[in-house]
Design an enzyme around this catalytic site. Structure first.
Site, PDB file in Angstrom:
ATOM      1  N   LYS A  52       0.474  -0.942  -0.024  1.00 25.83           N
ATOM      2  CA  LYS A  52       0.288  -0.354  -0.168  1.00 25.83           C
ATOM      3  C   LYS A  52       0.928   1.095   0.453  1.00 25.83           C
ATOM      4  CE  LYS A  52      -4.073  -2.562   2.285  1.00 25.83           C
ATOM      5  NZ  LYS A  52      -2.871  -3.025   2.163  1.00 25.83           N
ATOM      6  N   PRO A  53       1.796   1.598  -0.969  1.00 29.23           N
ATOM      7  CA  PRO A  53       2.418   2.818  -1.566  1.00 29.23           C
ATOM      8  C   PRO A  53       1.351   4.263  -1.679  1.00 29.23           C
ATOM      9  CG  PRO A  53       2.248   1.812  -3.418  1.00 29.23           C
ATOM     10  CD  PRO A  53       1.257   1.039  -2.170  1.00 29.23           C
TER      11      PRO A  53
END
Length: 82
Positions: A52-53
């Protein structure tokens, strides 16, 4: 139905490579809600993974689908009670 993904295809690829672990990947336009991945195009081995950047961290549009094929040896690497 569990999924519309062809599970037999990933299992066949896993077995052909004699892999210990195989992760199904796909491309998406907006990878922010997923784990993004870079894999070596020749070997298929994952070189980089980020869960989840933010937009500033995005280095790929390839994501982990959450579909895994694992041999028992892969699970034996997980420490007990984790």
């Amino acid at each position: 139905m569990l999924t519309d993904f062809d599970l037999s295809e990933i299992v066949a690829a896993h077995e052909a490579r004699e892999a210990e672990a195989t992760i199904a990947l796909t491309h998406v336009e907006n990878p922010l809600a997923f784990g993004i991945v870079i894999a070596d195009p020749e070997s298929g081995r994952i070189e980089r993974f980020l869960e989840k950047p933010t937009w500033g961290e995005v280095f790929s549009d390839t994501i982990n689908t959450g579909i895994y094929v694992l041999e028992p040896e892969a699970l034996s690497r997980v420490p007990p009670e984790t």
